[in-house]
Write an enzyme that holds these catalytic residues in place. Structure first.
Site, PDB file in Angstrom:
ATOM      1  N   GLY A  31       0.837  -1.192   0.000  1.00  0.00           N
ATOM      2  CA  GLY A  31       0.000   0.000   0.000  1.00  0.00           C
ATOM      3  C   GLY A  31       0.869   1.238   0.000  1.00  0.00           C
ATOM      4  O   GLY A  31       2.009   1.220  -0.461  1.00  0.00           O
ATOM      5  N   CYS A  32       0.356   2.308   0.541  1.00  0.00           N
ATOM      6  CA  CYS A  32       1.092   3.573   0.605  1.00  0.00           C
ATOM      7  C   CYS A  32       2.438   3.357   1.292  1.00  0.00           C
ATOM      8  O   CYS A  32       2.507   2.828   2.397  1.00  0.00           O
ATOM      9  CB  CYS A  32       0.264   4.606   1.376  1.00  0.00           C
ATOM     10  SG  CYS A  32       1.144   6.148   1.671  1.00  0.00           S
ATOM     11  N   PHE A  33       3.505   3.775   0.640  1.00  0.00           N
ATOM     12  CA  PHE A  33       4.834   3.495   1.188  1.00  0.00           C
ATOM     13  C   PHE A  33       5.163   4.293   2.440  1.00  0.00           C
ATOM     14  O   PHE A  33       6.053   3.921   3.190  1.00  0.00           O
ATOM     15  CB  PHE A  33       5.943   3.618   0.154  1.00  0.00           C
ATOM     16  CG  PHE A  33       5.959   4.828  -0.747  1.00  0.00           C
ATOM     17  CD1 PHE A  33       5.500   6.071  -0.367  1.00  0.00           C
ATOM     18  CD2 PHE A  33       6.470   4.699  -2.028  1.00  0.00           C
ATOM     19  CE1 PHE A  33       5.545   7.162  -1.220  1.00  0.00           C
ATOM     20  CE2 PHE A  33       6.532   5.780  -2.889  1.00  0.00           C
ATOM     21  CZ  PHE A  33       6.071   7.026  -2.483  1.00  0.00           C
TER      22      PHE A  33
END
Length: 157
Positions: free
Chosen positions: A9-11
């Site tokens: 997902g979002c890093f």
């Protein structure tokens, strides 16, 4: 030192999570698994480059094992959601393990098999891709250590 690369997902949240682990030397946000050289965040967000948002982890295997990193990774995202994590939707948010050698590949596949056989995810299928590491492109500097720079505690599920 060894490398491990994960997309969950979002890093921003993934990077912050790995930075907290004893034995992790560095965690860098970036892009991997796509077709475009030196992609920008804006390009990756279109979903047309094929890249995933990833975190490349440099770790000391004497202090933390690859299996322990896998446990942290799978404990902190939903590997049954295809091309999404929570409100983040798109192939760039896919669950992915980019392995750097055959041992990492075998360990990741064995870990997923154990999870699949457990009751942890009930009847859901784990969709995490396990693929060879390719070229890692470091994300723009404003993405590095984003949560800490912006006084945020978390953005993760």
């Amino acid at each position: 030192m060894e490398l491990a690369t994960f997309g969950g997902g979002c890093f921003w949240g993934v990077e912050a999570l790995f930075r907290q682990q004893d034995g992790v030397i560095d965690a860098v946000s970036g892009y991997e698994g796509g077709e475009t050289d030196n992609p920008t965040y804006q390009q990756v967000c279109t979903g047309t480059t094929g890249h995933a948002e990833v975190v490349q982890v440099t770790f000391d295997p004497q202090k933390i094992s690859y299996q322990q990193l896998l446990a942290v990774f799978f404990d902190n995202h939903n590997p049954t959601e295809l091309n999404r994590q929570g409100v983040d939707v798109g192939t760039q948010y896919r669950s992915a393990v980019f392995f750097h050698d055959q041992v990492q590949q075998q360990d990741a596949l064995a870990f997923i098999q154990q999870l699949s056989q457990s009751t942890r995810f009930a009847d859901k299928t784990i969709v995490t891709e396990v693929t060879p590491a390719t070229t890692f492109f470091k994300a723009e500097e404003y993405h590095q250590d984003y949560l800490a720079k912006n006084g945020l505690g978390s953005c993760h599920i």
